[in-house]
Design a protein around this motif. Structure first.
Motif, mmCIF file in Angstrom:
data_model
loop_
_atom_site.group_PDB
_atom_site.id
_atom_site.type_symbol
_atom_site.label_atom_id
_atom_site.label_comp_id
_atom_site.label_asym_id
_atom_site.label_seq_id
_atom_site.Cartn_x
_atom_site.Cartn_y
_atom_site.Cartn_z
ATOM 1 N N ALA A 192 -60.510 83.817 -10.084
ATOM 2 C CA ALA A 192 -61.031 83.897 -11.453
ATOM 3 C C ALA A 192 -60.339 82.887 -12.361
ATOM 4 N N ILE A 193 -59.032 82.752 -12.205
ATOM 5 C CA ILE A 193 -58.267 81.802 -13.010
ATOM 6 C C ILE A 193 -58.720 80.367 -12.733
ATOM 7 N N HIS A 194 -58.903 80.073 -11.451
ATOM 8 C CA HIS A 194 -59.321 78.727 -11.062
ATOM 9 C C HIS A 194 -60.739 78.426 -11.541
ATOM 10 N N LEU A 195 -61.603 79.427 -11.468
ATOM 11 C CA LEU A 195 -63.008 79.229 -11.813
ATOM 12 C C LEU A 195 -63.198 78.773 -13.255
ATOM 13 N N VAL A 196 -62.368 79.286 -14.160
ATOM 14 C CA VAL A 196 -62.510 78.916 -15.574
ATOM 15 C C VAL A 196 -61.410 77.961 -16.032
ATOM 16 N N GLY A 197 -60.620 77.473 -15.091
ATOM 17 C CA GLY A 197 -59.658 76.409 -15.380
ATOM 18 C C GLY A 197 -58.569 76.760 -16.369
ATOM 19 N N ILE A 198 -57.929 77.915 -16.188
ATOM 20 C CA ILE A 198 -56.895 78.325 -17.147
ATOM 21 C C ILE A 198 -55.514 78.422 -16.502
ATOM 22 N N ASN A 199 -55.333 77.788 -15.367
ATOM 23 C CA ASN A 199 -54.049 77.850 -14.652
ATOM 24 C C ASN A 199 -52.864 77.468 -15.542
ATOM 25 N N SER A 200 -53.060 76.454 -16.379
ATOM 26 C CA SER A 200 -51.958 75.942 -17.199
ATOM 27 C C SER A 200 -51.740 76.744 -18.480
ATOM 28 N N LEU A 201 -52.558 77.772 -18.706
ATOM 29 C CA LEU A 201 -52.493 78.517 -19.967
ATOM 30 C C LEU A 201 -51.842 79.886 -19.831
ATOM 31 N N LEU A 202 -51.442 80.274 -18.641
ATOM 32 C CA LEU A 202 -51.049 81.653 -18.364
ATOM 33 C C LEU A 202 -49.893 82.157 -19.214
ATOM 34 N N LYS A 203 -48.964 81.298 -19.580
ATOM 35 C CA LYS A 203 -47.782 81.731 -20.323
ATOM 36 C C LYS A 203 -47.980 81.688 -21.839
ATOM 37 N N ARG A 204 -49.103 81.182 -22.279
ATOM 38 C CA ARG A 204 -49.342 81.050 -23.726
ATOM 39 C C ARG A 204 -49.824 82.363 -24.333
ATOM 40 N N LEU A 205 -49.598 82.492 -25.642
ATOM 41 C CA LEU A 205 -50.178 83.583 -26.415
ATOM 42 C C LEU A 205 -51.564 83.166 -26.908
ATOM 43 N N PRO A 206 -52.446 84.117 -27.191
ATOM 44 C CA PRO A 206 -53.774 83.770 -27.686
ATOM 45 C C PRO A 206 -53.757 82.858 -28.912
ATOM 46 N N SER A 207 -52.763 83.024 -29.780
ATOM 47 C CA SER A 207 -52.677 82.196 -30.990
ATOM 48 C C SER A 207 -52.397 80.734 -30.676
ATOM 49 N N GLN A 208 -51.966 80.458 -29.455
ATOM 50 C CA GLN A 208 -51.668 79.083 -29.050
ATOM 51 C C GLN A 208 -52.831 78.425 -28.312
ATOM 52 N N LEU A 209 -53.979 79.091 -28.296
ATOM 53 C CA LEU A 209 -55.143 78.585 -27.576
ATOM 54 C C LEU A 209 -56.227 78.115 -28.545
ATOM 55 N N SER A 210 -57.025 77.162 -28.089
ATOM 56 C CA SER A 210 -58.213 76.766 -28.845
ATOM 57 C C SER A 210 -59.288 77.833 -28.673
ATOM 58 N N GLY A 211 -60.347 77.751 -29.458
ATOM 59 C CA GLY A 211 -61.432 78.726 -29.353
ATOM 60 C C GLY A 211 -62.059 78.725 -27.973
ATOM 61 N N GLY A 212 -62.274 77.529 -27.428
ATOM 62 C CA GLY A 212 -62.858 77.433 -26.091
ATOM 63 C C GLY A 212 -61.944 78.002 -25.023
ATOM 64 N N GLN A 213 -60.649 77.771 -25.165
ATOM 65 C CA GLN A 213 -59.691 78.327 -24.196
ATOM 66 C C GLN A 213 -59.660 79.844 -24.260
ATOM 67 N N ARG A 214 -59.718 80.389 -25.465
ATOM 68 C CA ARG A 214 -59.711 81.855 -25.600
ATOM 69 C C ARG A 214 -60.935 82.463 -24.919
ATOM 70 N N GLN A 215 -62.093 81.815 -25.080
ATOM 71 C CA GLN A 215 -63.296 82.356 -24.456
ATOM 72 C C GLN A 215 -63.240 82.239 -22.943
ATOM 73 N N ARG A 216 -62.620 81.189 -22.437
ATOM 74 C CA ARG A 216 -62.469 81.069 -20.991
ATOM 75 C C ARG A 216 -61.567 82.176 -20.447
ATOM 76 N N VAL A 217 -60.527 82.523 -21.200
ATOM 77 C CA VAL A 217 -59.667 83.640 -20.805
ATOM 78 C C VAL A 217 -60.463 84.945 -20.843
ATOM 79 N N ALA A 218 -61.288 85.114 -21.871
ATOM 80 C CA ALA A 218 -62.095 86.332 -21.992
ATOM 81 C C ALA A 218 -63.067 86.453 -20.821
ATOM 82 N N ILE A 219 -63.628 85.339 -20.380
ATOM 83 C CA ILE A 219 -64.536 85.358 -19.236
ATOM 84 C C ILE A 219 -63.782 85.751 -17.973
ATOM 85 N N ALA A 220 -62.602 85.163 -17.763
ATOM 86 C CA ALA A 220 -61.796 85.516 -16.597
ATOM 87 C C ALA A 220 -61.438 86.997 -16.619
#
Length: 357
Positions: free
Chosen positions: A116-144
């Motif tokens: 799931a992580i690989h499918l939406v390309g969020i491998n490099s975001l795992l340690k971040r807080l939601p406030s440190q993500l762009s809108g598109g990144q947050r939605q990719r996390v929500a999809i995962a």
């Protein structure tokens, strides 16, 4: 073929929903319509979040809701992606994902955590807080996160609506991958024709709480009695297969039902299934094959219908290219001068073809 049966009736003082249709149990079904047409209400009924006056939902032969059964929301094997990501702000991306993953029930179609992580390309975001993500990144996390609940059905309620143009462009390729790589049916709510063209396999067209039309995407897009064909951005979505590449001129050739079209070269393997978009405004017509022209894509086609448009100076022409249909929007004067009529063979000259996926 597996299928999903949907029938919901909701009566409110300010709104009435009465929809009934059958959808494919695979691929992406777009619930499309203007604001207020009932898209989100319908999705909430399917999820068990909205109390309907009458409801039937049968998923591949298994009733989730009927006169005798009404599974509560938490017992419906559904993943839900909202307009806003709704992540836990105090948890890292990794812990947001693990929250749902630990509570899911395993099945034969379980999606692995790493997958799931690989499918939406969020491998490099795992340690971040939601406030440190762009809108598109947050939605990719929500999809995962939705995928990791191990859903049998994925519901997506305008997941790009709150994003800017750049974020939408960032996330669309990942949404396309969901369709291509996962064996999970998706109901995708949108009022954006561009999103539907790129993502959907089938479409349910809603208007004022009722189903106006339903069917395979291109069938509905090219029905001249429906509003999608009358839009300024009216287009067809034709499916083909990558047949060859031209390295010298940086072109990719896609074989469709009535011939082969050339698009700007893309890194796709030979035999790859591809979807092309043909805008009605980009299709001109001629009685004979054009010579000495810059237009690369030209084909003999048969006129299936000629329909007036909102603009009295133009007409909308439905064209049959070996069983694939697309549209041409030309002036009424041109149609008169060319003596166009239903059944006549003409040559369609396509100025621009876009490869959608």
């Amino acid at each position: 073929m597996t299928e999903i049966t949907v029938h919901y009736q909701v009566n409110r003082p300010e709104f009435h929903l009465n929809v009934k249709f059958t959808a494919n149990g695979t691929g992406v079904t777009a619930l499309f319509g203007q604001s207020g047409s009932g898209k989100t209400t319908l999705l909430r009924c399917i999820a068990g979040l909205e109390q309907a006056d009458e409801g039937i939902f049968i998923f591949n032969g298994e009733p989730w809701q009927n006169a005798d059964i009404n599974l509560p929301a938490h017992k419906r094997p559904i993943g839900y992606v909202f307009q806003e990501a709704n992540l836990f702000p105090h948890l890292s991306v990794e812990k947001n994902l693990q929250y749902g993953f630990k509570r899911r029930k395993a099945s034969e179609k379980s999606i692995g955590y790493d997958d799931a992580i690989h499918l939406v390309g969020i491998n490099s975001l795992l340690k971040r807080l939601p406030s440190q993500l762009s809108g598109g990144q947050r939605q990719r996390v929500a999809i995962a996160r939705a995928l990791l609940t191990n859903p049998q059905l994925l519901l997506m309620d305008e997941p790009l609506a709150s994003l800017d143009i750049q974020s939408k462009a960032e996330i669309l390729p990942y949404l396309e991958q969901l369709n291509q790589q996962l064996d999970i049916p998706v109901f995708y709510v949108s009022h954006s024709p561009d999103e539907v063209l790129r993502i959907a396999d089938d479409i349910v067209l809603l208007k004022d709480g009722h189903v106006e039309a339903t069917g395979p995407l291109n069938d509905v897009l090219t029905r001249t009695d429906l509003p999608l064909a009358k839009l300024e951005e009216a287009s067809a979505a034709v499916t083909g297969v990558v047949s060859k590449h031209n390295e010298e001129f940086h072109l990719t050739y896609v074989k469709i039902q009535g011939g082969t079209v050339a698009v700007s070269k893309l890194n796709l393997p030979i035999g790859h299934k591809a979807r092309i978009r043909i805008s009605a405004k980009d299709v001109s017509l001629a009685l004979t094959p054009a010579q000495n022209t810059s237009i690369t894509n030209a084909f003999p086609v048969k006129i299936a219908s000629i329909t007036p448009t909102v603009d009295p100076a133009k007409v909308l022409i439905k064209l049959d290219m070996g069983g694939d249909y697309f549209l041409s929007q030309i002036t009424k004067l041109s149609a008169h001068q060319l003596e166009l009529a239903v059944g006549k063979i003409v040559y369609a000259q396509i100025k621009s073809v876009a490869l959608m996926r």
